[in-house]
Enzyme design. Structure first.
Site, PDB file in Angstrom:
ATOM      1  N   GLU A  24       5.047 -18.631  10.834  1.00 58.42           N
ATOM      2  CA  GLU A  24       4.375 -17.335  10.958  1.00 58.42           C
ATOM      3  C   GLU A  24       4.958 -16.467  12.081  1.00 58.42           C
ATOM      4  O   GLU A  24       4.223 -15.842  12.834  1.00 58.42           O
ATOM      5  CB  GLU A  24       2.871 -17.544  11.192  1.00 58.42           C
TER       6      GLU A  24
HETATM    7  C1  ACM Z   1       0.568 -22.999   9.437  1.00 55.38           C
HETATM    8  O1  ACM Z   1      -0.449 -23.282   8.771  1.00 55.38           O
HETATM    9  N1  ACM Z   1       0.721 -21.801   9.968  1.00 55.38           N
HETATM   10  C2  ACM Z   1       1.625 -23.980   9.648  1.00 55.38           C
END
Ligand code: ACM
Length: 500
Positions: free
Chosen positions: A312
């Site tokens: 992310e």
């Molecule tokens: C995640 O769930 N951002 C690895």
């Protein structure tokens, strides 16, 4: 209720019941430990003594001469090793003459002990003496794991769990033959491990109010963390520490403003947003910081893996992401460790030993498959199946639902080698069940999300594919209600399970 020999989770590879041949553990029974099995014998005795009230003394066996393998004690429980069985494998033979547990290595023997606990009456988990007939069903179990990596993850950044809580969580996991505990130690909200060369991390971002919604405080001193690593190792669990980067770093930037582009500290954050913070790929201060962290963590980590996150990173350009990962991965190698990252890491140039942890929902993800084709091993933790923080159903709490709701049948009903086209059995290091903690406020919350879904993921990671059977699983799972109640472990009373 009488147990059957095969009533075990994860399902053993081979079960040959002999109903006529059970063995009853009674007062006067002794444990004989062949060389190399003494520590596991102590685990066994500690598991059996409180509820039985028996002494269960541990001895070397009646015939132990110098260097000799002791013969089994008649009418006792004998522990031995036979490396020809293989890593983590074990055999359990129960007949009227006693119980023989044989491990391919001490870990395998420890798993034999977990199996033995499960085929004893549920009262075996009581913390004081119970008037129960402690009969073990007769026959043979021969068992070995499908995958070498069977993991769980606990997010101690969004909600901090104390050392005692993590140890308790780990004690519940190992009963299902989990052998890795991934700790998500840092995120935008908090920083949970003392770094001696960067003391402000925990002074500023490990203090009061640093959990989601201002819950907290907490961090582990290095001594506490080393104690946790040793506690895990004594139970054959490798701790996998994660320092999430280049995103998920607001807590680090609050403590060290030099880690931002303009050198100005951001405010602390305790909300649920993701994808807004980034280390700066073009600043040398970034790599000095990362090296300090990785050096100290590697020194605290006997296991092979350092997890560097990598998920992310929406606030990092793709070009900066590749430049950053290209600088950080050699640092992991410099300190003798093998890098693990979330599957977004596949967008960077990776050394051959880098491991990708797949957490996607969309099976059309082909960056992971491409990395697998280049030889990278994969840990499977698809969010819609193995994320323990997803709600069980629309009306259950706590939990999130961005990957959907996940009941027990859905958590059980998938195969890691069939999840991503191009990522088959040979590409897999194993499976992991992550538990993110944004909505958790206690150990009981963590347990409620973990049980009963963790046993589903543990069975997928351990048991041969041919044993996979929902009807069998839900019947075996039902027997864990009384076991968890005896242990004080909170669990979700999933309506699809015919709980005992
Ligand atoms: C995640 O769930 N951002 C690895």
């Amino acid at each position: 209720m009488t147990r059957e020999l095969g009533d075990v989770i994860p399902a053993p590879g081979e079960v040959r019941p002999d109903p006529a041949a059970g063995f009853t553990i009674e007062t006067g029974v002794t444990i004989s430990a062949a060389p190399g099995t003494e520590a596991v014998a102590e685990h066994l005795a500690a598991a059996l003594r409180p509820a039985t009230g028996f002494d269960l003394p541990i001895g070397p066996g009646p015939d132990a001469g110098a260097g000799a393998v002791p013969a089994r004690t008649p009418g006792g429980i004998h522990l031995e090793l036979d490396e020809t069985l293989g890593d983590e494998a074990y055999r359990m033979v129960v007949d009227p003459g006693g119980i023989v547990l044989t491990g391919g290595d001490p870990a395998g023997l420890f798993y034999a002990v977990q199996t033995l606990r499960q085929v004893l009456p549920a009262e075996i988990h009581a913390d004081g003496p119970r008037e129960t007939v402690w009969t073990v069903p007769g026959g043979l179990i021969a068992d070995r794991p499908r995958f070498g990596y069977r993991g769980a993850m606990l997010d101690v950044a969004r909600h901090f769990f104390s050392v005692a809580e993590v140890e308790s969580y780990l004690d519940a996991l190992v009963q299902f033959k989990i052998n890795h505990l991934h700790l998500h130690l840092t995120d935008d909200q908090g920083w949970r491990l003392e770094i001696e060369s960067r003391p402000e991390l925990t002074v500023v971002s490990g203090g009061a109010g640093t959990g989601v919604d201002g819950a907290g405080p907490g961090f582990y001193t290095q001594d506490e963390y080393a104690g946790l690593v040793a506690y895990a190792a004594a139970r054959f669990v490798t701790i996998v520490p994660e320092f999430d980067m280049p995103g998920h770093v607001n807590a680090a930037q609050v403590a060290y403003p030099e880690l931002t582009a303009d050198g100005v500290a951001p405010g602390p954050r305790t909300d649920l947003e993701v994808g807004y913070s980034s280390l700066v790929a073009g600043k040398e201060e970034t790599y000095a910081f990362v090296e300090d962290v990785l050096r100290e963590v590697a020194a605290l980590t006997p296991g092979p893996y350092l997890h560097i996150g990598g998920d992310e990173a929406q606030a990092t350009t793709p070009e900066d992401y590749r430049a950053f990962i290209g600088r950080v991965l050699p640092l992991v190698a410099k300190y003798g460790k093998r890098p693990v990252g979330w599957h977004e890491l596949a967008g960077a140039d990776l050394p051959g030993d880098a491991i990708l942890q797949y957490w996607g929902i969309d099976a059309a993800d082909d960056t992971t498959a491409g990395a697998a084709a280049r030889g990278h091993q994969v840990i499977m933790s698809p969010a819609d199946r193995s994320y323990l923080d997803m709600r069980y159903a629309a009306d259950t709490r706590p939990g999130l639902d961005w990957a959907g709701v996940t009941d027990v049948e859905k958590a059980y009903g998938w195969d890691p080698a069939g999840r991503l086209p191009g990522v088959g059995e040979d590409n897999l290091l194993g499976v992991e069940a992550p538990l993110w903690s944004e909505t958790l406020r206690s150990l009981a919350d963590a347990q409620t999300m973990t049980f009963p879904r963790l046993p589903a993921i543990a069975e997928i990671g351990w048991s041969p594919r041919v044993t996979h059977d929902w009807e069998s699983f839900r019947r075996r799972l039902a027997a864990f209600g009384p076991r968890w109640r005896e242990q004080g472990i909170a669990y979700h009373p999933a309506p699809e399970i015919p709980w005992q």
